[in-house]
Scaffold this active site. Sequence first.
Site, short mmCIF file in Angstrom:
data_model
loop_
_atom_site.label_atom_id
_atom_site.label_comp_id
_atom_site.label_asym_id
_atom_site.label_seq_id
_atom_site.Cartn_x
_atom_site.Cartn_y
_atom_site.Cartn_z
CG ASP A 1 -52.69 78.67 37.19
OD1 ASP A 1 -53.09 77.71 37.85
OD2 ASP A 1 -52.35 79.75 37.70
NE ARG B 1 -54.35 74.16 41.10
CZ ARG B 1 -53.56 75.17 40.71
NH1 ARG B 1 -53.95 75.99 39.76
NH2 ARG B 1 -52.37 75.32 41.25
#
Length: 314
Positions: A140, A190
């Site tokens: 992340d 992502r």
Amino acid sequence: MLRQPILMLARSQRVKSLVSAMPVSSGIVANHVPGETTADAVRATSELQEDGLYVTLDYLGEDTTDAAQADATVAAYKELLAELAAQGLAAKAEVSVKLSAIGQFLPESAGFGGGHKIALENARDICRAARNAGTTVTLDMEDHTTTDSTLSILRELRKDFPETGAVLQAMLHRTEADCRALAHEGSRVRLCKGAYLEPEDVAFTDKTDIDKSYVRCLKVLMAGQGYPMIATHDPRMVQIASSLASRHGRSPGTYEFQMLYGIRPEEQRRLAAAGETMRVYIPYGTEWYGYLMRRLAEKPQNLTFFLRSLISKK
């Protein structure tokens, strides 16, 4: 207008102490976080997979400066991965890891070269467990102050675990260039808009400018040789991504859509039914406060519901 004050509240220890006393089942919390335990996460994963959805799981926690807590987070991920493998769920479920939760901010006094190296070694441990379970890890991205460190750790991890995914935030000025650097074969990226309160000198702050940046970045990734992971709930961005996939001859399975647990579930199922790879981001654990506040900032109309939940617990 509410986004900035909500994100400021996310850093208030006083508000955090009050809100964190709420049970995870209360009101809006349960809409975004399915539970606090491994069993809760595995249950939610199984339910979503039954609907044809893929999953990525985030054991919530961030900004830790406690080595024992970082170790506990690593252990939680390893427990989760072992349980996913045992229940035959790992093939369609990966994990998302915040490096600040596994030691990135630990001081030099913690040893082993300080937080950067500790986070790298802890991430290696999780990547190894993920590979043994038959799945992958995505790192992340957090606020802009961590971007260089996170991408550096990503490069090191990919030497042994090339399947490790990256996250880039379209709101940052630098992200289009980062997309070009990461749009190579085998690279999983992502793309999200970004949920942190960032200064104007490093980030777009106007919604229209962020949307335009997202489209520019999306064009780079879809034209590249990597595997784009399109994290958006915006119907326009879903449509643009589908058009770009067609333009570049991408078939389903060479990219995927991602959405958050509890947000637009009907659209999630529609995309899956249409043959798209649709992955749902499931957060779980006791440290859900920061995550919840960022979700409220993205959709301030939820604030009224949230405040009712807060009042009703008294």
